[in-house]
Design a protein around this motif. Structure first.
Motif, short mmCIF file in Angstrom:
data_model
loop_
_atom_site.label_atom_id
_atom_site.label_comp_id
_atom_site.label_asym_id
_atom_site.label_seq_id
_atom_site.Cartn_x
_atom_site.Cartn_y
_atom_site.Cartn_z
N VAL A 22 3.05 10.58 36.94
CA VAL A 22 3.92 11.57 37.27
C VAL A 22 4.52 10.80 38.68
N THR A 23 5.84 11.23 38.59
CA THR A 23 6.69 11.23 40.05
C THR A 23 6.12 12.11 40.98
N ALA A 24 6.12 11.61 42.14
CA ALA A 24 5.77 12.37 43.48
C ALA A 24 6.76 12.09 44.50
N TYR A 25 7.46 13.06 45.43
CA TYR A 25 8.21 12.74 46.25
C TYR A 25 7.94 13.01 47.56
N ASP A 26 6.96 13.64 47.92
CA ASP A 26 6.66 14.34 49.30
C ASP A 26 4.97 14.48 49.31
N LEU A 41 0.67 7.75 40.85
CA LEU A 41 1.95 8.57 41.44
C LEU A 41 3.51 7.57 41.37
N LEU A 42 4.13 7.92 40.98
CA LEU A 42 5.40 6.96 41.13
C LEU A 42 6.25 7.57 42.15
N VAL A 43 6.70 7.09 43.28
CA VAL A 43 7.80 7.53 44.11
C VAL A 43 9.10 7.04 43.50
N GLY A 44 9.46 7.63 42.56
CA GLY A 44 10.67 7.25 41.80
C GLY A 44 12.00 7.52 42.59
N ASP A 45 12.78 6.50 42.38
CA ASP A 45 14.15 6.71 42.97
C ASP A 45 14.95 7.85 42.15
N SER A 46 14.45 8.69 41.26
CA SER A 46 14.94 9.48 40.71
C SER A 46 14.99 10.84 41.78
N SER A 83 5.84 2.44 44.16
CA SER A 83 7.33 2.80 44.75
C SER A 83 8.60 2.13 43.93
N ASP A 84 9.75 2.83 43.86
CA ASP A 84 10.79 1.99 43.39
C ASP A 84 11.32 1.43 44.47
N LEU A 85 11.90 0.03 44.03
CA LEU A 85 12.85 -0.56 44.59
C LEU A 85 14.35 -0.18 44.58
N VAL A 113 5.09 -1.94 43.44
CA VAL A 113 6.52 -1.63 43.43
C VAL A 113 7.00 -1.81 42.14
N LYS A 114 8.09 -0.89 41.77
CA LYS A 114 8.78 -0.90 40.41
C LYS A 114 10.21 -1.34 40.56
N MET A 115 10.69 -2.31 39.65
CA MET A 115 11.99 -2.79 39.65
C MET A 115 12.44 -2.59 38.07
N GLY A 137 7.35 -3.40 35.84
CA GLY A 137 8.81 -3.26 35.31
C GLY A 137 9.41 -2.24 34.79
N HIS A 138 10.59 -2.18 34.54
CA HIS A 138 11.17 -0.96 33.86
C HIS A 138 12.61 -1.59 33.09
N LEU A 139 12.34 -0.97 31.73
CA LEU A 139 13.18 -1.56 30.78
C LEU A 139 13.76 -0.36 29.74
N GLY A 203 5.77 4.93 28.62
CA GLY A 203 6.88 5.26 28.16
C GLY A 203 7.30 6.57 28.58
N ILE A 204 8.52 6.79 28.68
CA ILE A 204 9.32 7.95 28.80
C ILE A 204 10.40 8.02 27.81
N GLY A 205 10.34 8.84 27.05
CA GLY A 205 11.20 8.97 25.82
C GLY A 205 11.41 7.82 24.95
N GLN A 213 2.24 7.29 29.64
CA GLN A 213 3.40 8.06 29.60
C GLN A 213 3.61 8.37 31.16
N VAL A 214 4.95 8.36 31.35
CA VAL A 214 5.27 8.91 32.79
C VAL A 214 6.37 10.03 32.62
N GLN A 215 6.27 11.01 33.53
CA GLN A 215 7.32 12.30 33.61
C GLN A 215 7.85 12.48 35.01
N VAL A 216 8.72 12.85 34.93
CA VAL A 216 9.30 13.42 36.27
C VAL A 216 8.79 14.84 36.78
N PHE A 217 8.25 14.87 37.80
CA PHE A 217 7.22 16.22 38.38
C PHE A 217 8.29 17.31 38.05
O1 KIV Z 1 12.55 6.97 39.03
C1 KIV Z 1 12.01 7.58 38.26
O2 KIV Z 1 11.69 8.64 38.28
C2 KIV Z 1 11.71 6.51 37.18
C3 KIV Z 1 10.93 7.15 36.05
C4 KIV Z 1 12.18 7.97 35.15
C5 KIV Z 1 10.23 6.37 35.21
O3 KIV Z 1 12.08 5.45 37.30
#
Ligand code: KIV
Length: 275
Positions: A22-26, A41-46, A83-85, A113-115, A137-139, A203-205, A213-217
């Protein structure tokens, strides 16, 4: 307590158990996700959209990612932090990519890191991974490429684009990635990629057959109402709960109900200054 590693995550592939990221931002979102035992925990650039209010992830900077990753690291002990680059921090050259990946690990405390991208960023992935920084990776739908796409839509719908995506997935794996996110692609294609790769697909979608699976918090908690994608599921409606609580607070202040004596502090009468 040591954190879950990229090697642990890679090994989830053959464990027979599907896993959730799942994403986390703080600090607070990290504390909540860790209390729920989320392993990654994905610190997504979302965060550019759901936290900073931008229309896309394009304006997000390295400094934004470093700062938010530090918050998530402070809010968790066991989860793996990836963490997203952000946009344009790895496309220019493999050595710039390595420098920026190093910041997320050394300055911010992420473990990987994710790219976004396939064959086009294989050299950058390889340079980072071979220097001891695990890469996810992210495709599929790659939001950083939104200006070159026709919008945030299902990707790889034709045989030609699906075959190209399979090649990209193989290139990302060959470059040394330990896992790959597949965003908004037909589930049939995700199944093929999942069976061809020896690293986990997340996967997301992209259907239920991905390894994880990954989803946005904000999406799964019902916090973000600007846009609710089809691929998400709202497990609760925190936005309504929050608005109702804020309205109640505001009217209790207007009505003189809050603060009550329970929320106030007294001093001994002898200490009260006399006018
Ligand atoms: O930034 C993000 O939250 C993501 C996910 C949607 C995978 O890259």
């Amino acid at each position: 307590m040591s954190r879950i590693t990229a090697i642990n995550i890679r090994n989830y592939k053959n464990s027979g158990n599907k896993f959730a990221m799942v994403t986390a931002y703080d600090y607070t979102s990290a504390r909540l996700a860790e209390a729920a035992n989320l392993p990654i925990l994905l610190v997504g650039d979302s965060l550019g959209m759901v936290v900073m209010g931008y229309e896309s992830t394009i304006p997000v900077t390295m400094d934004d990612m470093v700062r938010h990753t530090q918050m998530v690291v402070r809010g968790s002990k066991k989860a793996h932090i990836v963490s997203d680059l952000p946009f344009m921090t790895y496309q220019e050259s493999p050595s710039i990519a390595l420098h920026n990946a190093g910041r997320l690990i050394q300055e911010a405390g992420a473990q990987s890191v994710k790219m976004e991208g396939g064959e086009n960023i294989a050299e950058a992935i390889s340079n980072i991974a071979s220097n001891g920084i695990p890469v996810m990776g992210h495709l599929g739908l790659t939001p950083q490429y939104v200006n070159a796409l026709t919008g945030y839509q299902l990707q790889a719908k034709t045989q030609a684009t699906a075959s190209a995506l399979i090649n990209d997935a193989l290139a990302v794996e060959a470059a040394g990635a330990y896992a790959v996110v597949l965003e908004l692609i037909p589930k049939d294609l995700a199944n093929i990629i999942t069976s061809k790769l020896s690293i986990p697909t997340i996967g997301i979608g992209a259907g239920p057959e991905c390894d994880g699976q990954v989803q946005v918090f904000h999406d799964i908690l019902g916090l973000y109402s600007d846009f609710v994608p089809k691929h998400t599921k709202q497990y609760c409606d925190l936005r309504s709960v929050a608005i109702a609580a804020l309205e109640e607070y505001s009217s209790e202040v207007s009505d003189g109900i809050f603060p009550s004596s329970n929320n106030s502090f007294s001093m001994p009468p002898s200490e009260i200054p006399v006018d």
